[in-house]
Design an enzyme around this catalytic site. Structure first.
Site, PDB file in Angstrom:
ATOM      1  N   CYS A   1       0.807  -1.218   0.000  1.00  0.00           N
ATOM      2  CA  CYS A   1       0.000   0.000   0.000  1.00  0.00           C
ATOM      3  C   CYS A   1       0.849   1.281   0.000  1.00  0.00           C
ATOM      4  CB  CYS A   1      -0.995  -0.030   1.147  1.00  0.00           C
ATOM      5  SG  CYS A   1      -2.390   1.060   0.809  1.00  0.00           S
TER       6      CYS A   1
ATOM      7  N   HIS B   1      -3.689  -5.217   1.764  1.00  0.00           N
ATOM      8  CA  HIS B   1      -3.176  -5.341   3.131  1.00  0.00           C
ATOM      9  C   HIS B   1      -4.252  -5.933   4.005  1.00  0.00           C
ATOM     10  CE1 HIS B   1      -5.074  -1.490   3.680  1.00  0.00           C
ATOM     11  NE2 HIS B   1      -4.212  -0.870   2.933  1.00  0.00           N
TER      12      HIS B   1
HETATM   13  N1  GLN Z   1      -1.700   7.008   1.924  1.00  0.00           N
HETATM   14  C1  GLN Z   1      -1.984   6.153   0.818  1.00  0.00           C
HETATM   15  C2  GLN Z   1      -3.326   6.392   0.184  1.00  0.00           C
HETATM   16  O1  GLN Z   1      -4.309   6.638   0.869  1.00  0.00           O
HETATM   17  C3  GLN Z   1      -1.814   4.709   1.247  1.00  0.00           C
HETATM   18  C4  GLN Z   1      -2.774   4.287   2.317  1.00  0.00           C
HETATM   19  C5  GLN Z   1      -2.460   2.958   2.910  1.00  0.00           C
HETATM   20  O2  GLN Z   1      -1.302   2.531   3.047  1.00  0.00           O
HETATM   21  N2  GLN Z   1      -3.519   2.318   3.344  1.00  0.00           N
HETATM   22  O3  GLN Z   1      -3.414   6.337  -1.022  1.00  0.00           O
END
Ligand code: GLN
Length: 246
Positions: free
Chosen positions: A94, A196
């Protein structure tokens, strides 16, 4: 044998079960009599590419990515590139996956990425892409399903040089950007994915594949891992698939 894992920025890049993924690698190693070493590298800390065989970058909110992006490029990029080129495994999830690419564009601001994969991420208008998702992937040499959960505002677009990790199955879930049906990135021993939630406990085969790659890098031949009972792991996988409608 010993599995040597390095987590990058575990204090920032750790949302949604990232520590659980590490624990799962530890258990699957130890249950087979394989030693386990876990080290961490945070802000300003350099990385020895030869000292670890499986590198892990977990998920993070935009603010966490802002905190780590430039530092990661400055203090860890060269070592990560050299380790991956040398056969080490790298799993990025992610927020960590987004930082494998060239950049993450957040409005006026552009966060630098590691440039290890030909992809770009943009925070576009529109809702966050949230839900259970299953993808079909050929990593590890045969077609299999990876099932998990995604929650991201950024949309990721692969460039010509990049190979997706897989394709979103049956239209449940969004994948990289909700448009092209692709999910993640895969290059040699490097995997980036939006999946995830406990990715590895839900997909024990991927955990074992990463363990094999890492051990092969250290010991020169790919080991045959002892099978484990895996009743709970199979149930977790089935339930994640069912949640994704597959
Ligand atoms: N900050 C990133 C987004 O929202 C990744 C989020 C995450 O790792 N869940 O796109």
């Amino acid at each position: 044998m010993e599995l040597r894992v390095l987590s990058l920025y575990p204090d920032q890049m750790n949302i949604y079960a990232d520590r659980g993924n590490i624990l799962f690698l530890q258990r699957r190693s130890e249950w087979r009599g394989i030693g386990f070493q876990w080290k961490c590298a945070g802000q300003g800390e350099s990385v020895d590419p030869a000292a670890h065989d499986l590198f892990y970058i977990g998920g993070g909110q935009d603010r966490d990515q802002r905190f780590v992006a430039a530092d990661m490029v400055e203090t860890k990029r060269a070592a990560l590139e050299s380790a991956v080129d040398d056969g080490a495994a790298l799993l990025a999830v992610c927020g960590g996956y987004q930082l494998l690419g060239e950049s993450y564009q957040l409005g006026e601001e552009t966060l630098p990425g590691l440039g290890l994969a030909d992809l770009r991420t943009v925070r576009e208008e529109g809702p966050r892409l949230i839900g259970n998702v299953a993808i079909e992937t050929e990593i590890g040499g045969r077609k299999r399903i990876l099932a998990g959960f995604e929650n991201h505002g950024g949309r990721t677009y692969l460039g010509k040089e990049a190979r997706p990790l897989g394709t979103v199955v049956k239209g449940h879930g969004y994948g990289n950007n909700g448009g092209d049906g692709l999910e993640g990135v895969w290059r040699d021993n490097m995997v980036g994915t939006y999946l995830h939630g406990p990715l590895l406990p839900k997909n024990a085969w991927l955990a074992d594949h990463l363990i094999e790659l890492a051990l092969e890098r250290r010991y020169g031949t790919r080991p045959t891992l002892d099978p484990l009972p895996d009743e709970l792991e199979r149930a977790a996988h089935a339930s994640a698939r069912a949640a994704a409608g597959v």
